[in-house]
Each structure stands twice: as structure tokens, then as C-alpha cells.
Scaffold this motif. Sequence first.
Motif, PDB file in Angstrom:
ATOM      1  N   LEU A  78      18.855 -31.517 -32.138  1.00  0.00           N
ATOM      2  CA  LEU A  78      18.769 -32.010 -30.756  1.00  0.00           C
ATOM      3  C   LEU A  78      19.658 -33.234 -30.559  1.00  0.00           C
ATOM      4  O   LEU A  78      20.234 -33.416 -29.472  1.00  0.00           O
ATOM      5  CB  LEU A  78      17.324 -32.345 -30.396  1.00  0.00           C
ATOM      6  CG  LEU A  78      16.387 -31.158 -30.167  1.00  0.00           C
ATOM      7  CD1 LEU A  78      14.961 -31.638 -29.931  1.00  0.00           C
ATOM      8  CD2 LEU A  78      16.851 -30.306 -28.983  1.00  0.00           C
ATOM      9  N   SER A  79      19.791 -34.053 -31.591  1.00  0.00           N
ATOM     10  CA  SER A  79      20.693 -35.214 -31.503  1.00  0.00           C
ATOM     11  C   SER A  79      22.129 -34.757 -31.318  1.00  0.00           C
ATOM     12  O   SER A  79      22.884 -35.329 -30.508  1.00  0.00           O
ATOM     13  CB  SER A  79      20.574 -36.078 -32.764  1.00  0.00           C
ATOM     14  OG  SER A  79      19.307 -36.671 -32.863  1.00  0.00           O
ATOM     15  N   GLN A  80      22.517 -33.712 -32.047  1.00  0.00           N
ATOM     16  CA  GLN A  80      23.866 -33.173 -31.880  1.00  0.00           C
ATOM     17  C   GLN A  80      24.062 -32.616 -30.476  1.00  0.00           C
ATOM     18  O   GLN A  80      25.102 -32.833 -29.852  1.00  0.00           O
ATOM     19  CB  GLN A  80      24.116 -32.060 -32.907  1.00  0.00           C
ATOM     20  CG  GLN A  80      24.349 -32.535 -34.317  1.00  0.00           C
ATOM     21  CD  GLN A  80      24.894 -31.424 -35.192  1.00  0.00           C
ATOM     22  OE1 GLN A  80      25.928 -30.814 -34.888  1.00  0.00           O
ATOM     23  NE2 GLN A  80      24.211 -31.138 -36.286  1.00  0.00           N
ATOM     24  N   TRP A  81      23.056 -31.889 -29.998  1.00  0.00           N
ATOM     25  CA  TRP A  81      23.150 -31.312 -28.656  1.00  0.00           C
ATOM     26  C   TRP A  81      23.298 -32.413 -27.604  1.00  0.00           C
ATOM     27  O   TRP A  81      24.123 -32.292 -26.676  1.00  0.00           O
ATOM     28  CB  TRP A  81      21.912 -30.457 -28.363  1.00  0.00           C
ATOM     29  CG  TRP A  81      21.961 -29.783 -27.029  1.00  0.00           C
ATOM     30  CD1 TRP A  81      22.534 -28.581 -26.740  1.00  0.00           C
ATOM     31  CD2 TRP A  81      21.438 -30.282 -25.785  1.00  0.00           C
ATOM     32  NE1 TRP A  81      22.397 -28.293 -25.388  1.00  0.00           N
ATOM     33  CE2 TRP A  81      21.727 -29.322 -24.792  1.00  0.00           C
ATOM     34  CE3 TRP A  81      20.744 -31.433 -25.423  1.00  0.00           C
ATOM     35  CZ2 TRP A  81      21.351 -29.490 -23.464  1.00  0.00           C
ATOM     36  CZ3 TRP A  81      20.377 -31.610 -24.100  1.00  0.00           C
ATOM     37  CH2 TRP A  81      20.679 -30.635 -23.135  1.00  0.00           C
ATOM     38  N   LYS A  82      22.531 -33.477 -27.739  1.00  0.00           N
ATOM     39  CA  LYS A  82      22.613 -34.574 -26.764  1.00  0.00           C
ATOM     40  C   LYS A  82      23.973 -35.257 -26.821  1.00  0.00           C
ATOM     41  O   LYS A  82      24.534 -35.638 -25.788  1.00  0.00           O
ATOM     42  CB  LYS A  82      21.497 -35.584 -27.008  1.00  0.00           C
ATOM     43  CG  LYS A  82      20.110 -35.063 -26.659  1.00  0.00           C
ATOM     44  CD  LYS A  82      19.071 -36.160 -26.608  1.00  0.00           C
ATOM     45  CE  LYS A  82      19.254 -37.041 -25.392  1.00  0.00           C
ATOM     46  NZ  LYS A  82      18.156 -38.019 -25.235  1.00  0.00           N
ATOM     47  N   GLU A  83      24.514 -35.403 -28.024  1.00  0.00           N
ATOM     48  CA  GLU A  83      25.832 -36.011 -28.163  1.00  0.00           C
ATOM     49  C   GLU A  83      26.911 -35.129 -27.520  1.00  0.00           C
ATOM     50  O   GLU A  83      27.803 -35.622 -26.822  1.00  0.00           O
ATOM     51  CB  GLU A  83      26.140 -36.224 -29.641  1.00  0.00           C
ATOM     52  CG  GLU A  83      27.482 -36.902 -29.886  1.00  0.00           C
ATOM     53  CD  GLU A  83      27.751 -37.145 -31.361  1.00  0.00           C
ATOM     54  OE1 GLU A  83      28.904 -37.498 -31.696  1.00  0.00           O
ATOM     55  OE2 GLU A  83      26.826 -36.980 -32.180  1.00  0.00           O
ATOM     56  N   LEU A  84      26.808 -33.824 -27.731  1.00  0.00           N
ATOM     57  CA  LEU A  84      27.791 -32.905 -27.171  1.00  0.00           C
ATOM     58  C   LEU A  84      27.729 -32.849 -25.645  1.00  0.00           C
ATOM     59  O   LEU A  84      28.745 -32.617 -24.978  1.00  0.00           O
ATOM     60  CB  LEU A  84      27.581 -31.502 -27.746  1.00  0.00           C
ATOM     61  CG  LEU A  84      27.969 -31.309 -29.214  1.00  0.00           C
ATOM     62  CD1 LEU A  84      27.446 -29.977 -29.733  1.00  0.00           C
ATOM     63  CD2 LEU A  84      29.479 -31.403 -29.394  1.00  0.00           C
ATOM     64  N   THR A  85      26.534 -33.021 -25.075  1.00  0.00           N
ATOM     65  CA  THR A  85      26.380 -32.947 -23.617  1.00  0.00           C
ATOM     66  C   THR A  85      26.484 -34.308 -22.934  1.00  0.00           C
ATOM     67  O   THR A  85      26.350 -34.384 -21.714  1.00  0.00           O
ATOM     68  CB  THR A  85      25.029 -32.302 -23.252  1.00  0.00           C
ATOM     69  OG1 THR A  85      23.955 -33.022 -23.883  1.00  0.00           O
ATOM     70  CG2 THR A  85      24.985 -30.843 -23.695  1.00  0.00           C
ATOM     71  N   GLN A  86      26.762 -35.355 -23.703  1.00  0.00           N
ATOM     72  CA  GLN A  86      26.865 -36.692 -23.120  1.00  0.00           C
ATOM     73  C   GLN A  86      27.927 -36.792 -22.019  1.00  0.00           C
ATOM     74  O   GLN A  86      27.741 -37.509 -21.028  1.00  0.00           O
ATOM     75  CB  GLN A  86      27.137 -37.730 -24.205  1.00  0.00           C
ATOM     76  CG  GLN A  86      27.108 -39.176 -23.722  1.00  0.00           C
ATOM     77  CD  GLN A  86      25.780 -39.566 -23.097  1.00  0.00           C
ATOM     78  OE1 GLN A  86      24.718 -39.204 -23.608  1.00  0.00           O
ATOM     79  NE2 GLN A  86      25.834 -40.296 -21.988  1.00  0.00           N
ATOM     80  N   PRO A  87      29.067 -36.086 -22.131  1.00  0.00           N
ATOM     81  CA  PRO A  87      30.061 -36.163 -21.045  1.00  0.00           C
ATOM     82  C   PRO A  87      29.499 -35.760 -19.685  1.00  0.00           C
ATOM     83  O   PRO A  87      29.978 -36.244 -18.656  1.00  0.00           O
ATOM     84  CB  PRO A  87      31.147 -35.185 -21.504  1.00  0.00           C
ATOM     85  CG  PRO A  87      31.056 -35.199 -23.001  1.00  0.00           C
ATOM     86  CD  PRO A  87      29.596 -35.327 -23.291  1.00  0.00           C
TER      87      PRO A  87
END
Length: 304
Positions: A78-87
Motif C-alpha cells: 500500500l505504501s508503494q501504491w500511495k507513492e505511485l499515485t502521489q502525482p
Amino acid sequence: MKKIIFIIFSVLVSFLPISAQNGNWHFAVVGDTHVPDAYTIKKIIPSLIENKVEVVLFVGDLIQGGKRQTTQGMYEELSQWKELTQPLRDAGIKIIAIRGNHEADVKGDNLKPWKEMISPDLNLVSTYRNVTFIGMDNYLDGEHTVDSGWLKKVLKEANKDNIIVPFGHEPAFTCNTFHPVCLDANESSRNKFWSLLEKYGIDYYFCGHTHQYNHCTVTHDGKTIHQIVSGGGGGFLQPKRGGIQNADGYKIEPIDLKSETGYVLVNVSDRNLSTNWISIFDKDVKNKPMPQRKNRPGGQRERF
């Protein structure tokens, strides 16, 4: 004098109907991103921003998760997903997400990371402009479920001037979808849920779960509702399969089906919605072989 005119204009605008103030705008539906097994979301985000999307509905299976994953691993994914969707957040785009089976299947307390990192509510309501979004968790009372009691209360209390947009992870009707059974595993429960959409004049139900774009119409008692599967967010692509099953008196008509990566772009105009499939090519997904189903202990099969 100009200042006075501006103030008068501002006051008049504040009394306009909500729909008149909103004009045309866009939201998007993205399903089954399956991070970190896929990074298709990185290719989708620039298109979302270019199309001036203001809200993105993520309709479950944000991460790979699954029955072999641990709670700690779920935090990391989930941390990776949040980082990827930060833009998206950086661009001021609102994100609304619900769980899929790949989040619900994680071993241990899988609700804790979800509630801490994504949303404290599993069933949720979010209003933006002239739309009320209603997200339904399909795994609160076992898989293939909708809390119809909660939904009935929410629909009754919703602003009647708004467009109501319900979304879940699973399709309600099997219409050439890869998965042979979804919410129609229990036809009586599915029909109770669908009757609420009919009663409140809802035109679209958005979902994912099957890794394809799949648009069909469901007609019953003179009311037609569009079911749109937007499952092309990165999970291995799934072909047409199964035909129409468990229709139980509903007339199901296939409109379009594409086994490709991408997302659904929705245009909002006054009280009307219109949709377009936006194809986003990802060779890493296109060339990824579909895994074979494996028998699991107790006669269970792996769920994709």
C-alpha cells in the motif's frame, strides 16, 4: 463601481442550481492496479492529468496482496501504491478507493493497514460537485456481498439534486466476464441490491475485478442500467469467458469488451453521465502470460 458589480455577480452565482455552477467535468474509474506486480498506473496517471480528471475512483485490488501476503507485506505494498499515485494528489485530484479481494484475502488483520493508509470507512459516501459517490465493500460479510441495508439508508439520505454514482469491486451480472461468478453468487442478494439502484433512478454501476473493459446494459421492469467494468489497471489481462449467467429475469445486453489496459473516463454534464474507454498500452502487461489456476487446500482455487 466595478467592485460592486463583482459582488452582485458573485451573490447571484451563489444562488444558481448546483448543476449550473458545475458545468462539464470529468472523473475516472481505474481498477485492479495490482501494485507491485504491475506498474501500469504510472502510464495511466499522465493521461488522467491531461484529461483534467477531478476525481479518480479506484475500484479495488490496488495491490497484489492475496492469500500468501502478510499484514506487514500489505503495509509495504500500500505504501508503494500511495507513492505511485502521489502525482494525482499533487495535481489536486481527489482519490476515492475501496477494497478488492486481493486486499480482503491478506492473512491476519488486513483491515488495519487499509483503514490506516487508505480509508477508515469500508463502505463510504463522498460528494464532489453535483455527484454523490457511493463505494461498496464486497467483502464485509463474506465475498460477493453488498450491505443493502446500509445502501438503502444512504440512498434515502442522499441529495436528490445530485447524480448518484455507485461503485464496487465485483460486477453484479456475469456478462462475458472472466470470473464465472461475482455478486450473482447469491442471486437473491444481488437482486435486492440492484432493485435499490432501479428504485433511485441510477443509470450506471462501476466496478472492476475482471481485468478487462466490459460494458453491458441490464434491463428489468422497464429500467435500464449500465454496468461498466474498468479492470485494466495492471493485472494480467483476462479474455471473454462464460457468456451471460444467473440473469434471473434480467435482460443483459453486451455493449463492448476489450482485454486491454486503460481506464474509463466519465463526463459529467448537468444530470447526465457519458463514458469513454481510454486505452493505455503497457507491453509488460500485454506480454504477461495469464497464470494457471491452482487447486488449493480444501478444494479452494486461487482467486484472481
